[in-house]
Design a protein around this motif. Sequence first.
Motif, PDB file in Angstrom:
ATOM      1  N   VAL A  59      53.882   0.187  24.088  1.00  0.00           N
ATOM      2  CA  VAL A  59      55.050  -0.519  24.022  1.00  0.00           C
ATOM      3  C   VAL A  59      55.048  -1.897  23.463  1.00  0.00           C
ATOM      4  O   VAL A  59      55.735  -2.824  23.516  1.00  0.00           O
ATOM      5  CB  VAL A  59      55.297  -0.655  25.676  1.00  0.00           C
ATOM      6  N   GLY A  60      54.145  -2.207  22.412  1.00  0.00           N
ATOM      7  CA  GLY A  60      54.277  -2.976  21.799  1.00  0.00           C
ATOM      8  C   GLY A  60      52.879  -3.829  21.908  1.00  0.00           C
ATOM      9  O   GLY A  60      51.959  -3.283  22.040  1.00  0.00           O
ATOM     10  N   GLU A  61      52.698  -5.120  21.931  1.00  0.00           N
ATOM     11  CA  GLU A  61      51.700  -6.204  21.879  1.00  0.00           C
ATOM     12  C   GLU A  61      51.135  -6.298  23.441  1.00  0.00           C
ATOM     13  O   GLU A  61      50.460  -7.569  23.462  1.00  0.00           O
ATOM     14  CB  GLU A  61      51.551  -7.401  20.887  1.00  0.00           C
ATOM     15  N   VAL A  62      51.667  -5.714  24.200  1.00  0.00           N
ATOM     16  CA  VAL A  62      51.259  -5.973  25.808  1.00  0.00           C
ATOM     17  C   VAL A  62      50.380  -4.829  26.239  1.00  0.00           C
ATOM     18  O   VAL A  62      50.824  -3.738  26.317  1.00  0.00           O
ATOM     19  CB  VAL A  62      52.737  -6.245  26.636  1.00  0.00           C
ATOM     20  N   CYS A  63      49.430  -5.168  26.561  1.00  0.00           N
ATOM     21  CA  CYS A  63      48.401  -4.105  27.490  1.00  0.00           C
ATOM     22  C   CYS A  63      48.467  -4.296  28.623  1.00  0.00           C
ATOM     23  O   CYS A  63      48.115  -5.224  29.595  1.00  0.00           O
ATOM     24  CB  CYS A  63      47.037  -4.447  26.779  1.00  0.00           C
ATOM     25  N   VAL A  64      48.913  -3.294  29.420  1.00  0.00           N
ATOM     26  CA  VAL A  64      49.078  -3.079  30.863  1.00  0.00           C
ATOM     27  C   VAL A  64      47.626  -3.295  31.567  1.00  0.00           C
ATOM     28  O   VAL A  64      47.730  -4.206  32.432  1.00  0.00           O
ATOM     29  CB  VAL A  64      50.178  -2.081  31.323  1.00  0.00           C
ATOM     30  N   ALA A  65      46.861  -2.659  30.838  1.00  0.00           N
ATOM     31  CA  ALA A  65      45.572  -2.688  31.397  1.00  0.00           C
ATOM     32  C   ALA A  65      44.773  -3.940  31.591  1.00  0.00           C
ATOM     33  O   ALA A  65      43.927  -4.114  32.163  1.00  0.00           O
ATOM     34  CB  ALA A  65      44.631  -1.467  30.613  1.00  0.00           C
ATOM     35  N   SER A  86      54.091 -12.862  24.352  1.00  0.00           N
ATOM     36  CA  SER A  86      54.455 -11.699  23.212  1.00  0.00           C
ATOM     37  C   SER A  86      55.709 -11.170  23.550  1.00  0.00           C
ATOM     38  O   SER A  86      56.419 -10.765  22.748  1.00  0.00           O
ATOM     39  CB  SER A  86      53.194 -10.969  23.682  1.00  0.00           C
ATOM     40  N   LEU A  87      56.010 -11.016  24.855  1.00  0.00           N
ATOM     41  CA  LEU A  87      57.373 -10.365  25.009  1.00  0.00           C
ATOM     42  C   LEU A  87      58.527 -11.260  24.570  1.00  0.00           C
ATOM     43  O   LEU A  87      59.573 -10.785  24.275  1.00  0.00           O
ATOM     44  CB  LEU A  87      57.742 -10.072  26.668  1.00  0.00           C
ATOM     45  N   GLN A  88      58.465 -12.552  25.056  1.00  0.00           N
ATOM     46  CA  GLN A  88      59.492 -13.460  24.688  1.00  0.00           C
ATOM     47  C   GLN A  88      59.653 -13.650  22.960  1.00  0.00           C
ATOM     48  O   GLN A  88      60.757 -13.617  22.569  1.00  0.00           O
ATOM     49  CB  GLN A  88      59.233 -14.835  25.105  1.00  0.00           C
ATOM     50  N   PHE A  90      59.679 -11.055  21.310  1.00  0.00           N
ATOM     51  CA  PHE A  90      60.586  -9.904  20.800  1.00  0.00           C
ATOM     52  C   PHE A  90      62.188 -10.252  20.853  1.00  0.00           C
ATOM     53  O   PHE A  90      62.866  -9.495  20.491  1.00  0.00           O
ATOM     54  CB  PHE A  90      60.306  -8.646  21.763  1.00  0.00           C
ATOM     55  N   GLY A  91      62.373 -11.213  21.872  1.00  0.00           N
ATOM     56  CA  GLY A  91      63.659 -11.443  22.044  1.00  0.00           C
ATOM     57  C   GLY A  91      64.117 -10.752  23.298  1.00  0.00           C
ATOM     58  O   GLY A  91      63.589  -9.833  23.562  1.00  0.00           O
ATOM     59  N   ARG A  92      65.345 -11.041  24.071  1.00  0.00           N
ATOM     60  CA  ARG A  92      65.539 -10.557  25.547  1.00  0.00           C
ATOM     61  C   ARG A  92      65.709  -9.035  25.416  1.00  0.00           C
ATOM     62  O   ARG A  92      65.010  -8.195  26.253  1.00  0.00           O
ATOM     63  CB  ARG A  92      66.846 -11.184  26.053  1.00  0.00           C
ATOM     64  N   GLU A  93      66.542  -8.534  24.486  1.00  0.00           N
ATOM     65  CA  GLU A  93      66.848  -6.968  24.620  1.00  0.00           C
ATOM     66  C   GLU A  93      65.681  -6.247  24.333  1.00  0.00           C
ATOM     67  O   GLU A  93      65.598  -5.323  25.275  1.00  0.00           O
ATOM     68  CB  GLU A  93      67.974  -6.837  23.555  1.00  0.00           C
ATOM     69  N   LYS A  94      64.900  -6.421  23.383  1.00  0.00           N
ATOM     70  CA  LYS A  94      63.816  -5.771  23.072  1.00  0.00           C
ATOM     71  C   LYS A  94      62.424  -5.747  24.142  1.00  0.00           C
ATOM     72  O   LYS A  94      62.123  -5.043  24.438  1.00  0.00           O
ATOM     73  CB  LYS A  94      63.107  -6.086  21.584  1.00  0.00           C
ATOM     74  N   ALA A  95      62.560  -7.033  24.602  1.00  0.00           N
ATOM     75  CA  ALA A  95      61.615  -7.408  25.705  1.00  0.00           C
ATOM     76  C   ALA A  95      61.973  -6.601  27.082  1.00  0.00           C
ATOM     77  O   ALA A  95      61.064  -5.959  27.629  1.00  0.00           O
ATOM     78  CB  ALA A  95      61.481  -8.902  25.868  1.00  0.00           C
ATOM     79  N   CYS A  96      63.143  -6.564  27.431  1.00  0.00           N
ATOM     80  CA  CYS A  96      63.427  -5.769  28.586  1.00  0.00           C
ATOM     81  C   CYS A  96      63.172  -4.157  28.209  1.00  0.00           C
ATOM     82  O   CYS A  96      62.943  -3.595  29.387  1.00  0.00           O
ATOM     83  CB  CYS A  96      64.803  -6.104  28.890  1.00  0.00           C
TER      84      CYS A  96
END
Length: 239
Positions: A59-65, A86-88, A90-96
């Motif tokens: 889901v992008g550059e965020v590793c849940v583990a 990292s999520l920010q 992407f901007g709100r829409e993509k981050a959500c």
Amino acid sequence: MRKLKNDWKEDYVKTNLPVVLMLSFCALMAGCTILEIARHADEANGQKIGPKPIQEDDVGEVCVAALPSIQSGKYKVDPYISAASSLQAFGREKACEKLLALADVEQQGAQVFVLCRMLFTKKPGSDFKRPSLGGPSFLANTEKSDWPLEPIELVDGVPFLITRGYLIGGEAESPAFYVRYCIETCDWNRFRFRPLSDAEKRKALDKLLASNKWKSRLLDAWRSRLSESDREFFAEQIK
């Protein structure tokens, strides 16, 4: 004689070129199939054949583990700061979209609650409801009213965990449901998270420990309710 033999070979290849190409293609596919079977055999050694379960960054550059559980006793702030940053980006829409995907990661989705509390804020005149995780075990006899962003307290961009865990009676709230709630009813946080130095995290920790939330009025004197164990609980989070 040699020239005649070579001419015969050339004429044969030209005449039967489609057949030659077909045989070559079949040989190539057979080789690929063998390699594919071998690869699956290696993957299936002690494992179930099929798509791997999502555990980290599809889901992008965020590793849940990499996000420590709030129930494990090993919570650290840095992975959450990094994930929020990292999520920010992407901007709100993509981050959500990515938050919803993270919420579906098996046995890891609960970490999304912390990210939601970091990335969203309440709209003016409304509430930002806390996730239903169970009965919280707050430190130093503090209460829910002391911690509007439970299970964390944000201090200068540092998300401190303010509960030692939860007693769960029944089924906890779905992470995906909470993400949708935040998307539909909350504002996107304008505060930009970024990696922090040890000195910055220590300063935030000192500010948290000095908060009046840890003090109770006893006669006319203020007495801190934080134990050494409580202080160590927070100090470990920034290491």
